[in-house]
Write a protein that holds these residues in place. Sequence first.
Motif, PDB file in Angstrom:
ATOM      1  N   GLY A 140      18.140  82.872  59.374  1.00  0.00           N
ATOM      2  CA  GLY A 140      19.539  82.458  59.541  1.00  0.00           C
ATOM      3  C   GLY A 140      20.334  82.451  60.768  1.00  0.00           C
ATOM      4  N   ARG A 141      21.101  81.630  61.293  1.00  0.00           N
ATOM      5  CA  ARG A 141      21.589  81.402  62.487  1.00  0.00           C
ATOM      6  C   ARG A 141      22.281  82.732  63.207  1.00  0.00           C
ATOM      7  NH1 ARG A 141      22.058  76.042  63.957  1.00  0.00           N
ATOM      8  NH2 ARG A 141      23.686  76.714  65.497  1.00  0.00           N
ATOM      9  N   ALA A 146      18.017  84.861  69.753  1.00  0.00           N
ATOM     10  CA  ALA A 146      16.842  84.455  70.244  1.00  0.00           C
ATOM     11  C   ALA A 146      17.010  83.715  71.779  1.00  0.00           C
ATOM     12  CB  ALA A 146      15.756  83.483  69.630  1.00  0.00           C
ATOM     13  N   SER A 147      16.847  84.406  72.845  1.00  0.00           N
ATOM     14  CA  SER A 147      16.998  84.099  74.296  1.00  0.00           C
ATOM     15  C   SER A 147      16.188  82.808  74.849  1.00  0.00           C
ATOM     16  CB  SER A 147      17.292  85.153  75.290  1.00  0.00           C
ATOM     17  OG  SER A 147      17.437  84.662  76.620  1.00  0.00           O
ATOM     18  N   GLY A 148      16.561  81.980  75.459  1.00  0.00           N
ATOM     19  CA  GLY A 148      15.900  80.997  76.136  1.00  0.00           C
ATOM     20  C   GLY A 148      15.292  81.339  77.518  1.00  0.00           C
ATOM     21  N   GLU A 215       5.675  75.909  70.597  1.00  0.00           N
ATOM     22  CA  GLU A 215       5.039  77.194  70.369  1.00  0.00           C
ATOM     23  C   GLU A 215       5.703  78.436  71.021  1.00  0.00           C
ATOM     24  OE1 GLU A 215       0.310  75.663  70.440  1.00  0.00           O
ATOM     25  OE2 GLU A 215       1.395  75.919  72.159  1.00  0.00           O
ATOM     26  N   ALA A 216       6.299  77.758  72.273  1.00  0.00           N
ATOM     27  CA  ALA A 216       6.837  78.979  73.024  1.00  0.00           C
ATOM     28  C   ALA A 216       8.131  79.397  72.298  1.00  0.00           C
ATOM     29  CB  ALA A 216       7.096  78.536  74.451  1.00  0.00           C
ATOM     30  N   THR A 217       8.926  78.427  71.878  1.00  0.00           N
ATOM     31  CA  THR A 217       9.970  78.718  70.837  1.00  0.00           C
ATOM     32  C   THR A 217       9.740  79.668  69.619  1.00  0.00           C
ATOM     33  OG1 THR A 217      11.105  76.761  71.625  1.00  0.00           O
ATOM     34  CG2 THR A 217      11.987  77.820  69.463  1.00  0.00           C
ATOM     35  N   LEU A 218       8.710  79.419  68.913  1.00  0.00           N
ATOM     36  CA  LEU A 218       8.243  80.145  67.757  1.00  0.00           C
ATOM     37  C   LEU A 218       7.932  81.511  68.196  1.00  0.00           C
ATOM     38  CD1 LEU A 218       6.829  77.362  65.825  1.00  0.00           C
ATOM     39  CD2 LEU A 218       8.671  78.691  64.994  1.00  0.00           C
ATOM     40  N   ALA A 219       7.142  81.617  69.135  1.00  0.00           N
ATOM     41  CA  ALA A 219       6.964  83.031  69.769  1.00  0.00           C
ATOM     42  C   ALA A 219       7.951  83.891  70.031  1.00  0.00           C
ATOM     43  CB  ALA A 219       5.884  82.700  71.037  1.00  0.00           C
ATOM     44  N   ARG A 220       9.094  83.330  70.736  1.00  0.00           N
ATOM     45  CA  ARG A 220      10.245  84.099  71.014  1.00  0.00           C
ATOM     46  C   ARG A 220      10.980  84.418  69.691  1.00  0.00           C
ATOM     47  NH1 ARG A 220      12.995  84.404  75.371  1.00  0.00           N
ATOM     48  NH2 ARG A 220      10.830  85.064  76.064  1.00  0.00           N
ATOM     49  N   GLU A 221      10.853  83.522  68.598  1.00  0.00           N
ATOM     50  CA  GLU A 221      11.376  83.920  67.351  1.00  0.00           C
ATOM     51  C   GLU A 221      10.680  84.938  66.625  1.00  0.00           C
ATOM     52  OE1 GLU A 221      13.617  79.668  66.138  1.00  0.00           O
ATOM     53  OE2 GLU A 221      11.911  80.466  64.736  1.00  0.00           O
ATOM     54  N   GLU A 288      25.481  93.445  62.183  1.00  0.00           N
ATOM     55  CA  GLU A 288      25.454  93.203  60.973  1.00  0.00           C
ATOM     56  C   GLU A 288      26.910  92.685  60.541  1.00  0.00           C
ATOM     57  OE1 GLU A 288      24.728  94.907  56.275  1.00  0.00           O
ATOM     58  OE2 GLU A 288      24.622  96.147  58.295  1.00  0.00           O
ATOM     59  N   THR A 289      28.192  93.093  61.210  1.00  0.00           N
ATOM     60  CA  THR A 289      29.272  92.478  60.808  1.00  0.00           C
ATOM     61  C   THR A 289      29.436  90.901  61.122  1.00  0.00           C
ATOM     62  OG1 THR A 289      29.963  93.233  63.038  1.00  0.00           O
ATOM     63  CG2 THR A 289      30.589  94.667  61.140  1.00  0.00           C
ATOM     64  N   ARG A 290      28.729  90.574  61.938  1.00  0.00           N
ATOM     65  CA  ARG A 290      28.784  89.184  62.363  1.00  0.00           C
ATOM     66  C   ARG A 290      28.208  88.084  61.190  1.00  0.00           C
ATOM     67  NH1 ARG A 290      26.989  88.938  69.008  1.00  0.00           N
ATOM     68  NH2 ARG A 290      28.552  90.289  69.466  1.00  0.00           N
ATOM     69  N   TYR A 291      27.413  88.773  60.445  1.00  0.00           N
ATOM     70  CA  TYR A 291      26.920  87.735  59.337  1.00  0.00           C
ATOM     71  C   TYR A 291      27.358  88.323  57.817  1.00  0.00           C
ATOM     72  CZ  TYR A 291      23.051  90.833  59.815  1.00  0.00           C
ATOM     73  OH  TYR A 291      22.225  91.974  59.449  1.00  0.00           O
TER      74      TYR A 291
END
Length: 294
Positions: A140-141, A146-148, A215-221, A288-291
């Motif tokens: 979920g968003r 997940a920082s860049g 790959e780098a993005t999914l590694a961060r995730e 948790e309150t944010r979602y």
Amino acid sequence: MTSATIPQVDFALITGSANWGIAVPEDVGVEGVRLLARDLSYATPWGPSDNWKLMEFDGAITADGQNRQVLCMYSHGNPRDEIDHSCHRRAYWVLQQAGVRRIVACSTLGAVNRAIQPGDLVIPADVIELTQTPYSLLPGRQRFDASGKRIICSDGAAILAATAGRHWPEGRRVHGIEQGLVAGHSYGPRLTTPAEAMAFRSLGADVINHSLAVEATLAREIGACFVPIAYVTAGMNDYLDRTSGALLQQDVLSGLQARTSRLALEMIAALQPTCPCGCHDQLTAQPETRYTRW
């Protein structure tokens, strides 16, 4: 393919175009590295992820002096008979279930910066991935940030540059992360057109790749640190020369595959299980309150 239980490991190696024609580790001959199993397939929520191996590194060659098992995957577990970019999500789901904390990925690059030449090894500091990975693994968003920032592991990059210095051929350079070079992403398998090469250059990219940024993005995730081993097989002039049908410099490709494969195994051995540079801290849970309240 043999369906198997996903092992618990700290390290993973992804091989690809940089290793074409070489079986890793069987054809590399690094003492202290042995193959435990190959042709493994792991079930995921989106179907099987294929082309996995399990390797073992002897403690005599590892940074922490401990034996370690390493998952190795060929080319993102791609099905051989179709083009399927969602293979990245399946592969990184397997790595997430395995508890992988450090990932090394091998690939090739096209250079859109004329100062970077075919045969150079480039360790980028940043990526341009404008699609933001359509096959995300985040639940979920709003649940995670997940920082860049620092998307390429600086600790791994430093170890890679030092290790590459022992292997890379004379006259071909190693561009370290401190140079601040940027890798742009374009899904393959069609290679980049001259117009696309110019567009990536205008966006600030120095090199183009078909998998590194994803790959780098999914590694961060999944909370893992990531470092690419990638060398250039096409220069800017190769992209812009419309009189030639060829793009890749095949002599470069064939000359560096064995070196890259050995470099990748020595790189895995040189890493500590826990990264000291803070890559893991770049994935943070949201309150948790944010979602749960809206």
